[in-house]
Design a protein around this motif. Structure first.
Motif, PDB file in Angstrom:
ATOM      1  N   GLN A  33      -3.163   4.465  -2.119  1.00  0.00           N
ATOM      2  CA  GLN A  33      -3.362   3.554  -0.994  1.00  0.00           C
ATOM      3  C   GLN A  33      -2.032   3.215  -0.328  1.00  0.00           C
ATOM      4  O   GLN A  33      -1.922   3.178   0.908  1.00  0.00           O
ATOM      5  CB  GLN A  33      -4.049   2.271  -1.473  1.00  0.00           C
ATOM      6  N   PHE A  34      -1.008   2.984  -1.131  1.00  0.00           N
ATOM      7  CA  PHE A  34       0.320   2.648  -0.608  1.00  0.00           C
ATOM      8  C   PHE A  34       0.896   3.816   0.189  1.00  0.00           C
ATOM      9  O   PHE A  34       1.396   3.635   1.307  1.00  0.00           O
ATOM     10  CB  PHE A  34       1.250   2.280  -1.767  1.00  0.00           C
ATOM     11  N   VAL A  35       0.829   5.023  -0.369  1.00  0.00           N
ATOM     12  CA  VAL A  35       1.385   6.199   0.311  1.00  0.00           C
ATOM     13  C   VAL A  35       0.638   6.479   1.609  1.00  0.00           C
ATOM     14  O   VAL A  35       1.244   6.852   2.630  1.00  0.00           O
ATOM     15  CB  VAL A  35       1.336   7.422  -0.626  1.00  0.00           C
ATOM     16  N   THR A  36      -0.675   6.282   1.606  1.00  0.00           N
ATOM     17  CA  THR A  36      -1.474   6.520   2.804  1.00  0.00           C
ATOM     18  C   THR A  36      -1.030   5.619   3.948  1.00  0.00           C
ATOM     19  O   THR A  36      -0.870   6.068   5.091  1.00  0.00           O
ATOM     20  CB  THR A  36      -2.966   6.293   2.503  1.00  0.00           C
ATOM     21  N   GLN A  37      -0.818   4.332   3.660  1.00  0.00           N
ATOM     22  CA  GLN A  37      -0.368   3.402   4.699  1.00  0.00           C
ATOM     23  C   GLN A  37       1.077   3.670   5.094  1.00  0.00           C
ATOM     24  O   GLN A  37       1.458   3.508   6.257  1.00  0.00           O
ATOM     25  CB  GLN A  37      -0.529   1.959   4.202  1.00  0.00           C
TER      26      GLN A  37
END
Length: 335
Positions: A203-207
Motif C-alpha cells: 500500500q505504501f509503495v503504491t501511493q
C-alpha cells in the motif's frame, strides 16, 4: 429484517459471483493435479478471483489515476479560492466558495471521490469473500448461496496452508496461544503478521509511486500535496490494526490486489505520466534512446547540426553625394 440480514441480502449477488469464480478456478487447479482440499489450491483460486475482479475494474483504475493527477494539479487553484474567502464565515461566502470549488471540479472533469472508486468498488467483493469464508467454516454443510456445494464449502472452510487454517485470524491465533494453542495457531500468527507487513508495504509503495514520480514541481509546492504526503505514512497503518481481524484467506486477497494495483499503476505512470513530472522526463529520455537505437539499426546517419551560411557583409558607412563634374574627373583618373 435486521441490519445483518439487509447486509447479507445486498451482498448476495456478489457472493454468488465470488463463489462461481472460486469454484471455477478450484476445479481448474484440481484438474491439473493439485490437492483439492489443500490450502494452496484455494489460495490460487483466490488469486484467480483477484485477476478477474481487477481486470473488470481496469477502467475505474485508469479513471482513478487521472483523477488523482487532476486533483494534485488543481491544488494551486483550490488554494486561491480558499484564500479568496479566508476569514469569511457567513453563509453567503461559504456557499460561494463551495460553488466555485464545484465549478472548478466540473470544468476539469474530476472530483475528490473519483480517486476512491476502485477501492469502493472492491469493498463488496472484500466483505463477500469474508462472509463466504466465514460461512464455509462455521456451517459448511449448508453450502454457499450459489455454486459452492456443501462438499466444496467444507473443503474451503477446513483448508490449511502449512498447517494454518485459512479461516483463522491473528486475533484468534493469539487467543488460542493464550490457552495453550497448537503449532497451527503459531503458524496463523506468523503468516498473519507476514501478510499484514506485505499489505502495509504494498500500500505504501503504491501511493509513493504517485507522490514521488507522477506530480509536477508546481503541485509539489501546494498545501494539498503536503497533506497527501502525510496520508502516505498514515493510511498504511490502518492495515496494522485492522489486519488483526482479517482471516488469512482475505489477507491473501488483499495482498494480491495490492500487488496488482502496484504493477498496473507502474504501467500507467510509465506510459502516461503527468506532464512536467519526473516520470514524464524519464519517458522522454527513454523515447530519445529508443529513437537513437532505431536509427542505428536502420543504418540511417545521425542528423547533422544545421550550420547557417554567413550573411554577406553589408557596408553601413554613409556615402557622400558626388557632383556630376567631380564624378567625371574621378572616372577619367581611374581610366
Amino acid at each position: 429484517m435486521g441490519i445483518v440480514d439487509i447486509f447479507g441480502y445486498v451482498l448476495w449477488p456478489f457472493k454468488w459471483v465470488i463463489e462461481a469464480i472460486l469454484v471455477g478456478f478450484h476445479g481448474f487447479w484440481s484438474a491439473i493435479g493439485l490437492d483439492p482440499n489443500d490450502g494452496l489450491t484455494w489460495i490460487l483460486s483466490i488469486l484467480g478471483l483477484v485477476i478477474v475482479v481487477r481486470s473488470a475494474l481496469i477502467p475505474l483504475f485508469v479513471r482513478q489515476i487521472k483523477s488523482q493527477r487532476k486533483m494534485l494539479e488543481l491544488a494551486p487553484q483550490l488554494k486561491k479560492i480558499q484564500e479568496k474567502y479566508k476569514g469569511k464565515r457567513d453563509q453567503f461566502s461559504r456557499e460561494a466558495m463551495s460553488r466555485e470549488t464545484m465549478e472548478l471540479y466540473r470544468h476539469h472533469g474530476t472530483s475528490p471521490f473519483s480517486s476512491c472508486l476502485p477501492l469502493v468498488a472492491q469493498m463488496p467483493i472484500f466483505f463477500s469473500l469474508f462472509q463466504v469464508l466465514e460461512t464455509a467454516q462455521r456451517n459448511p454443510n449448508a453450502g454457499g448461496v450459489g455454486l459452492l456445494t456443501p462438499a466444496l464449502a467444507n473443503s474451503f472452510g477446513a483448508s490449511k496452508l502449512f498447517g494454518a487454517p485459512l479461516h483463522e485470524t491473528i486475533g484468534s491465533g493469539v487467543n488460542a496461544l493464550g490457552k495453550g494453542g497448537t503449532a497451527g495457531d503459531v503458524l496463523v500468527v506468523v503468516i498473519g503478521i507476514f501478510m499484514v507487513a506485505l499489505m502495509t508495504i504494498t500500500q505504501f509503495v503504491t501511493q509513493l509511486q504517485i507522490m514521488s514520480k507522477n506530480v509536477s514541481p508546481e503541485t509539489k509546492a501546494s498545501p494539498m500535496y503536503r497533506q497527501q504526503r502525510m496520508l502516505l505514512y498514515v493510511l498504511p497503518l490502518v492495515f496494522i490494526f485492522s489486519g488483526i481481524a482479517f482471516p488469512l484467506g482475505v489477507m491473501f486477497y488483499w495482498v494480491f490486489s495490492n500487488l496488482w494495483t502496484m504493477g498496473q499503476q507502474f504501467i500507467v505512470i510509465r506510459n502516461s505520466p503527468t506532464p512536467g513530472s519526473e516520470a514524464a522526463k524519464a519517458r522522454e529520455v527513454r523515447l530519445a534512446k529508443k529513437a537513437e537505437r532505431k536509427r542505428e539499426r536502420s543504418g540511417e546517419p545521425l542528423e547533422a547540426p544545421v550550420v547557417e551560411a554567413p550573411h554577406p557583409k553589408v557596408n553601413t558607412q554613409r556615402t557622400q553625394p558626388v557632383g556630376r563634374a567631380r564624378a567625371k574627373r574621378t572616372g577619367e583618373r581611374r581610366a
